[in-house]
Design an enzyme around this catalytic site. Structure first.
Site, PDB file in Angstrom:
ATOM      1  N   ARG A  91       0.615  -1.220   0.051  1.00 24.80           N
ATOM      2  CA  ARG A  91      -0.029   0.125  -0.063  1.00 24.80           C
ATOM      3  C   ARG A  91       0.848   1.416  -0.176  1.00 24.80           C
ATOM      4  O   ARG A  91       0.512   2.249  -0.637  1.00 24.80           O
ATOM      5  CB  ARG A  91      -0.990   0.035   1.189  1.00 24.80           C
ATOM      6  CG  ARG A  91      -2.047  -0.941   0.943  1.00 24.80           C
ATOM      7  CD  ARG A  91      -3.347  -0.765   1.883  1.00 24.80           C
ATOM      8  NE  ARG A  91      -4.225  -1.727   1.613  1.00 24.80           N
ATOM      9  CZ  ARG A  91      -4.949  -2.026   2.428  1.00 24.80           C
ATOM     10  NH1 ARG A  91      -5.021  -2.082   3.907  1.00 24.80           N
ATOM     11  NH2 ARG A  91      -6.413  -2.662   1.946  1.00 24.80           N
ATOM     12  N   LYS A 142     -13.738 -13.173   6.277  1.00 20.98           N
ATOM     13  CA  LYS A 142     -14.892 -12.128   6.710  1.00 20.98           C
ATOM     14  C   LYS A 142     -16.052 -12.661   5.890  1.00 20.98           C
ATOM     15  O   LYS A 142     -16.672 -12.077   4.992  1.00 20.98           O
ATOM     16  CB  LYS A 142     -14.504 -10.855   6.124  1.00 20.98           C
ATOM     17  CG  LYS A 142     -13.324 -10.368   7.099  1.00 20.98           C
ATOM     18  CD  LYS A 142     -13.208  -8.802   6.474  1.00 20.98           C
ATOM     19  CE  LYS A 142     -11.723  -8.428   6.779  1.00 20.98           C
ATOM     20  NZ  LYS A 142     -11.502  -7.389   5.841  1.00 20.98           N
ATOM     21  N   GLY A 181      -6.867  -6.959   1.240  1.00 17.70           N
ATOM     22  CA  GLY A 181      -5.488  -6.675   1.824  1.00 17.70           C
ATOM     23  C   GLY A 181      -4.665  -8.203   1.970  1.00 17.70           C
ATOM     24  O   GLY A 181      -3.492  -7.842   1.727  1.00 17.70           O
ATOM     25  N   GLY A 240     -12.617  -4.437   0.764  1.00  8.88           N
ATOM     26  CA  GLY A 240     -13.930  -4.166   1.106  1.00  8.88           C
ATOM     27  C   GLY A 240     -14.570  -3.098   0.002  1.00  8.88           C
ATOM     28  O   GLY A 240     -15.634  -3.314  -0.480  1.00  8.88           O
TER      29      GLY A 240
HETATM   30  P1  ADP Z   1      -8.878 -10.232   2.374  1.00  6.13           P
HETATM   31  O1  ADP Z   1      -8.148  -8.969   3.271  1.00  6.13           O
HETATM   32  O2  ADP Z   1      -8.139 -10.626   0.997  1.00  6.13           O
HETATM   33  O3  ADP Z   1     -10.147  -9.452   1.862  1.00  6.13           O
HETATM   34  P2  ADP Z   1      -9.868 -11.484   4.493  1.00  6.13           P
HETATM   35  O4  ADP Z   1      -9.765 -10.664   5.334  1.00  6.13           O
HETATM   36  O5  ADP Z   1     -11.584 -11.850   4.014  1.00  6.13           O
HETATM   37  O6  ADP Z   1      -9.217 -11.519   3.110  1.00  6.13           O
HETATM   38  O7  ADP Z   1      -9.354 -13.177   4.952  1.00  6.13           O
HETATM   39  C1  ADP Z   1      -8.304 -13.315   5.009  1.00  6.13           C
HETATM   40  C2  ADP Z   1      -7.836 -14.398   6.075  1.00  6.13           C
HETATM   41  O8  ADP Z   1      -8.852 -15.456   5.855  1.00  6.13           O
HETATM   42  C3  ADP Z   1      -6.344 -14.788   6.170  1.00  6.13           C
HETATM   43  O9  ADP Z   1      -5.747 -14.372   7.304  1.00  6.13           O
HETATM   44  C4  ADP Z   1      -6.626 -16.551   6.307  1.00  6.13           C
HETATM   45  O10 ADP Z   1      -5.665 -16.931   7.413  1.00  6.13           O
HETATM   46  C5  ADP Z   1      -8.039 -16.726   6.558  1.00  6.13           C
HETATM   47  N1  ADP Z   1      -8.714 -17.656   6.048  1.00  6.13           N
HETATM   48  C6  ADP Z   1      -8.776 -18.289   4.860  1.00  6.13           C
HETATM   49  N2  ADP Z   1      -9.081 -19.505   4.920  1.00  6.13           N
HETATM   50  C7  ADP Z   1      -9.743 -20.028   6.344  1.00  6.13           C
HETATM   51  C8  ADP Z   1     -10.279 -21.016   6.779  1.00  6.13           C
HETATM   52  N3  ADP Z   1     -10.490 -22.143   6.012  1.00  6.13           N
HETATM   53  N4  ADP Z   1     -10.301 -20.982   8.214  1.00  6.13           N
HETATM   54  C9  ADP Z   1      -9.945 -19.709   8.810  1.00  6.13           C
HETATM   55  N5  ADP Z   1      -9.278 -18.600   8.338  1.00  6.13           N
HETATM   56  C10 ADP Z   1      -9.212 -18.800   6.934  1.00  6.13           C
HETATM   57 MG    MG Z   2      -8.259  -8.948   5.323  1.00  2.00          MG
END
Ligand code: ADP
Ligand code: MG
Length: 405
Positions: free
Chosen positions: A37, A202, A360, A384
């Site tokens: 970023r 999320k 992120g 988001g």
């Molecule tokens: P982004 O920031 O790319 O939008 P999120 O914040 O939604 O993504 O999710 C990222 C997190 O999701 C990572 O820290 C990862 O460890 C977690 N994650 C992925 N798959 C699983 C799972 N099966 N169980 C728990 N956590 C998970």
């Molecule tokens: Mg995230």
């Protein structure tokens, strides 16, 4: 209506310009683990410096409780910005107090100052419009013009994103302009087949986007934490994996709707199930409909998509002409559960058309796994924000800059 661009502000030489960036980088023990970023912000910072402006950068970092908290200080970020710019960057230890006022007073043409974390001030994210406005007025008092370039926060009605833009002559920076250009390509007649890959943790945040995307895509691939709500909706027990029980009916609705529309929702056929949430946890690959039949029974945790699923998803992705990916396929931070995310990332680098990584953690994941930013069509700095854009929601931080869908 179109986004107001930097040119609309006229000549910026000798003027004080407040620049809202998204410098919300991941930190571990005080060190930046992914500076994507900061790098994404450089274009606009350089443009303003070269124009001879006095640049005052504001950003949030993490979620401090509306009060100063050393672990969320922007000081290490200002330091990294200075290294990347190859120029000195001043830092003020508060946001709108005496330190900030003194530092602003000391600026010279073409120089850069970073103010301390916006969110050390509760007004920044207040629900009360008057409070936000009061804070925005203090910030506005420092400058002659405002450039908004924190794409990751444009879906938020926050003082430095929304109110501030109406208090000064304002425009979007280069990052917001380029993010928007790519997202518009995803929504206005994307080249087909169009596949969207969703994962991450999320879950409820991301279920919303499915409804909006279903009529628009050819295939929806689902992994990460949200997949367990889908598997449970199909009647399969998921042990101790992430599950949003109150979303089961909603998810059943999506599955029915997809079938009616002829859109394929592609779910994993195998899952990596672990004994506990740890790097050294015992783990096995299980069929997705038999998670609780692992040696760990009902206490097993699904932490990644399995190898068959990784291959199937990769095939879908390589066959598409437009791909949007948000959310890691598993807990990539722990090496034994990174393979699914790696398989998807690898396939995205082989897409012939447009490939976009949003989020992120997703962006951090591809870098942590050793992929080059240039291997993808675009890496969005806003998870988001990009999802809400694709959901067709209103984005106050863009509308206040003249943009209308
Ligand atoms: P982004 O920031 O790319 O939008 P999120 O914040 O939604 O993504 O999710 C990222 C997190 O999701 C990572 O820290 C990862 O460890 C977690 N994650 C992925 N798959 C699983 C799972 N099966 N169980 C728990 N956590 C998970
Ligand atoms: Mg995230």
């Amino acid at each position: 209506m179109a986004l107001r661009t930097l040119e609309s502000l006229g000549s910026l030489g000798g003027r004080r310009v407040l620049l809202r960036c998204d410098l919300n980088v991941p930190l571990k023990d005080g060190a930046i683990t992914d500076d994507g970023r900061v790098r994404a912000s450089l274009g606009t910072v350089n443009a303003l410096m070269n124009a001879g402006a006095q640049v005052i950068i504001v950003s949030h970092l993490g979620r401090p409780d509306g009060a100063p908290d050393a672990k969320y200080s922007l000081a290490p970020v200002a330091q990294r910005l200075s290294e990347l710019l190859g120029a000195p960057v001043a830092f003020a230890t508060d946001t709108v107090g005496e330190a900030a006022a003194d530092a602003v007073g000391a600026l010279t043409d073409g120089s850069v100052l970073v103010l301390e974390n916006l969110r050390f001030n509760p007004e920044e994210t207040s629900k009360d419009e008057a409070e936000r406005r009061g804070f925005a007025e203090k910030l506005a008092g420092f400058a002659d013009a405002f450039v908004s370039d924190g794409f990751g926060v444009v879906h938020r009605k926050q003082a430095s994103v929304y109110e501030l833009a109406s208090l000064l002559p304002s425009a979007a920076g280069l990052l917001i302009a380029s993010e928007l250009e790519v997202l518009e390509r995803l929504t206005e007649s994307p080249e087909r087949p169009y596949a969207v890959v969703l994962g991450g943790s999320k879950v409820s945040d991301k279920l919303g986007v499915i409804e909006h995307l279903l009529p628009r895509v050819d295939a929806l691939l689902i992994g990460g934490g949200m997949v367990f709500t889908f598997l449970a909706a199909q009647g399969h027990p998921v042990g101790k994996s992430l599950l949003e029980a109150d979303q089961l009916d909603t998810v059943r609705g999506y599955l029915d709707d997809a079938e009616k529309r002829g859109v394929r929702i592609v779910l994993p056929t195998d899952i990596v199930v672990a004994e506990r949430f740890a790097e050294d946890a015992e783990h096995v690959v299980q069929p997705a409909d038999a998670i609780e039949e692992s040696p760990f029974g009902a206490s097993g945790l699904g932490l990644d998509i399995g190898p068959d699923t990784g291959e199937a998803f990769a095939g879908e992705i390589r066959g598409a002409r437009t791909v949007f990916w948000n959310g890691p396929m598993g807990v990539f931070e722990l090496a034994p559960f990174a393979a699914g995310t790696r398989a998807v990332a690898e396939a995205l680098t082989e897409v012939g058309g447009l490939s976009v990584v949003g989020g992120g953690d997703s962006a951090a994941a591809v870098r942590a796994l050793g992929f080059d930013d240039d291997a993808f069509g675009h890496i969005s700095t806003g998870g988001g924000a990009s999802l809400e854009f694709l959901e067709g929601k209103r984005l106050p931080g863009l509308e206040v800059l003249g943009w209308q869908r």
